[in-house]
Design an enzyme around this catalytic site. Structure first.
Site, PDB file in Angstrom:
ATOM      1  N   GLU A  59       4.428   1.074   8.187  1.00 45.24           N
ATOM      2  CA  GLU A  59       3.790   0.563   6.958  1.00 45.24           C
ATOM      3  C   GLU A  59       2.413   1.221   6.806  1.00 45.24           C
ATOM      4  O   GLU A  59       1.694   1.391   7.786  1.00 45.24           O
ATOM      5  CB  GLU A  59       3.628  -0.963   7.080  1.00 45.24           C
ATOM      6  CG  GLU A  59       3.035  -1.614   5.841  1.00 45.24           C
ATOM      7  CD  GLU A  59       2.924  -3.142   5.958  1.00 45.24           C
ATOM      8  OE1 GLU A  59       2.854  -3.662   7.094  1.00 45.24           O
ATOM      9  OE2 GLU A  59       2.918  -3.803   4.907  1.00 45.24           O
ATOM     10  N   LYS A 149       7.410  -3.986  -1.489  1.00 44.49           N
ATOM     11  CA  LYS A 149       7.382  -5.194  -0.651  1.00 44.49           C
ATOM     12  C   LYS A 149       7.552  -6.445  -1.523  1.00 44.49           C
ATOM     13  O   LYS A 149       6.797  -6.639  -2.492  1.00 44.49           O
ATOM     14  CB  LYS A 149       6.043  -5.229   0.092  1.00 44.49           C
ATOM     15  CG  LYS A 149       5.919  -6.271   1.185  1.00 44.49           C
ATOM     16  CD  LYS A 149       4.549  -6.081   1.840  1.00 44.49           C
ATOM     17  CE  LYS A 149       4.388  -6.810   3.139  1.00 44.49           C
ATOM     18  NZ  LYS A 149       3.094  -6.473   3.790  1.00 44.49           N
ATOM     19  N   CYS A 191       7.626  -5.195   6.521  1.00 48.66           N
ATOM     20  CA  CYS A 191       6.830  -6.113   7.334  1.00 48.66           C
ATOM     21  C   CYS A 191       7.082  -7.595   7.042  1.00 48.66           C
ATOM     22  O   CYS A 191       8.076  -8.144   7.503  1.00 48.66           O
ATOM     23  CB  CYS A 191       5.347  -5.757   7.193  1.00 48.66           C
ATOM     24  SG  CYS A 191       4.407  -6.306   8.633  1.00 48.66           S
TER      25      CYS A 191
END
Ligand SMILES: O=C(O)CCC(=O)C(=O)O
Length: 322
Positions: A59, A149, A191
């Site tokens: 990331e 995301k 994540c």
């Protein structure tokens, strides 16, 4: 973007058509974007030379991680393909994939897009929307998929960590499934997305052989949950899981946990890094998925008469053509 999906892959079909070596590059990066891209290029070459055909970066691999950095490092990705002025990272990642003949899950980068909201505000940044975006490229350097995301990292554990991505970023709105021709399908998410098992479940029931998460847990939640989350998503879905972190940099504002790892469909950790820069490799084989699913036949034992199948119904997802 579609809002429903084709039928899940039938039981018995090998989800990963042939064994493949996957590499997670636990990259050390700093404030200099050009240097980060050059360093990533060296490490991708190293991973490919070691035989990896699916290579993963972390990331925010081209910038420091933090809300203060997103706007200044953000690149424009749409319309695609962007020019090299709009997105040097897009072009660097595409070249890394092409030069090394690999599939590249290009970590994530801050993306900027024109805002849908009115730009009459006096705040210049109000005219832009920022995302945390992962780009996946084919061995020809073609963009296969882009994942913004979905779940923004907004947490506060008093005395330990406070982080509020939503101060700057906007969320993505889909599950991202990527067909890697010759191998099968992976899901890519970023994540904090790993904490939402629904996303993993949908991808697994759509026939993915692996869930790939570029991530950057920290020294508070990392020791608590990083490996556990990887094993949990693997165990629930009987699928491979790869988590790829930046290396820890104690001179940076955000201390990444590191510990990039690959988990097998029985939830066994195949390989795990420490916190410094390294590349971890795992040979993954579709037979392991079948073995896990035959031995513990969850897929035939689900009770959709008792609870809903989250992979059906109003699911927003994107899947590329083989
Ligand atoms: O979920 C966590 O504990 C960390 C998440 C994170 O660091 C991120 O989403 O970037």
């Amino acid at each position: 973007m579609a809002t429903s999906a084709p039928a899940p892959t039938s039981p018995g079909a090998l989800l990963l058509k042939k064994p493949v070596k996957i590499a997670c590059i636990q990259l050390a990066s700093g404030a200099d974007k050009a240097a980060n891209l050059a360093h990533a290029r060296d490490k991708v070459r190293e991973a490919a030379s070691a035989g990896a055909k699916i290579v993963v970066l972390p990331e925010c691999f081209n910038s420091p991680y933090g809300c203060d950095f997103f706007p200044s490092y953000a690149e424009t990705l749409l319309p695609s393909p962007p020019t090299s002025e709009q997105s040097p990272s897009f072009h660097a990642l595409s070249a890394m994939a092409r030069e090394n003949n690999i599939y590249l899950v290009g970590g994530s980068i801050p993306e900027q897009a024109p805002s849908k909201a009115s730009s009459s505000s006096s705040n210049p940044d109000a005219s832009k929307t920022y995302y945390n975006t992962s780009l996946t490229f084919s061995p020809t350097g073609a963009l296969l998929a882009s994942h913004r995301k979905v779940h923004l990292f907004d947490i506060e554990i008093p005395g330990k960590i406070k982080f509020k991505e939503s101060d700057v970023l906007s969320p993505g709105n889909k599950v991202t499934i990527v067909t890697l021709p010759g191998y099968g399908k992976i899901a890519v998410a970023i994540c904090y997305d790993i904490r939402f098992p629904e996303l993993a479940m949908i991808a697994a029931r759509r026939g993915c052989f692996a869930l790939i998460y570029p991530g950057a847990f920290n020294t508070t939640t990392g020791p608590l949950h990083w490996r556990l989350q990887g094993q949990a998503r693997a165990m629930d879905n009987q699928i491979f899981v790869a988590l790829c972190s930046p290396a820890r940099d104690l001179s940076a504002g955000y201390h990444a946990w590191g510990h990039s790892l690959v988990v097998d469909p029985m939830a066994q950790v195949l390989v795990e890094a420490e916190e410094s820069e390294t590349i971890v490799y795992a040979e993954i084989d579709g037979e392991r998925i079948e073995e896990a699913r035959k031995g513990i036949p969850l897929r035939d034992q689900r009770r959709f008469d008792v609870y809903a199948d989250v992979s059906q119904g109003a699911v927003r997802f994107e899947e590329n053509e083989e």
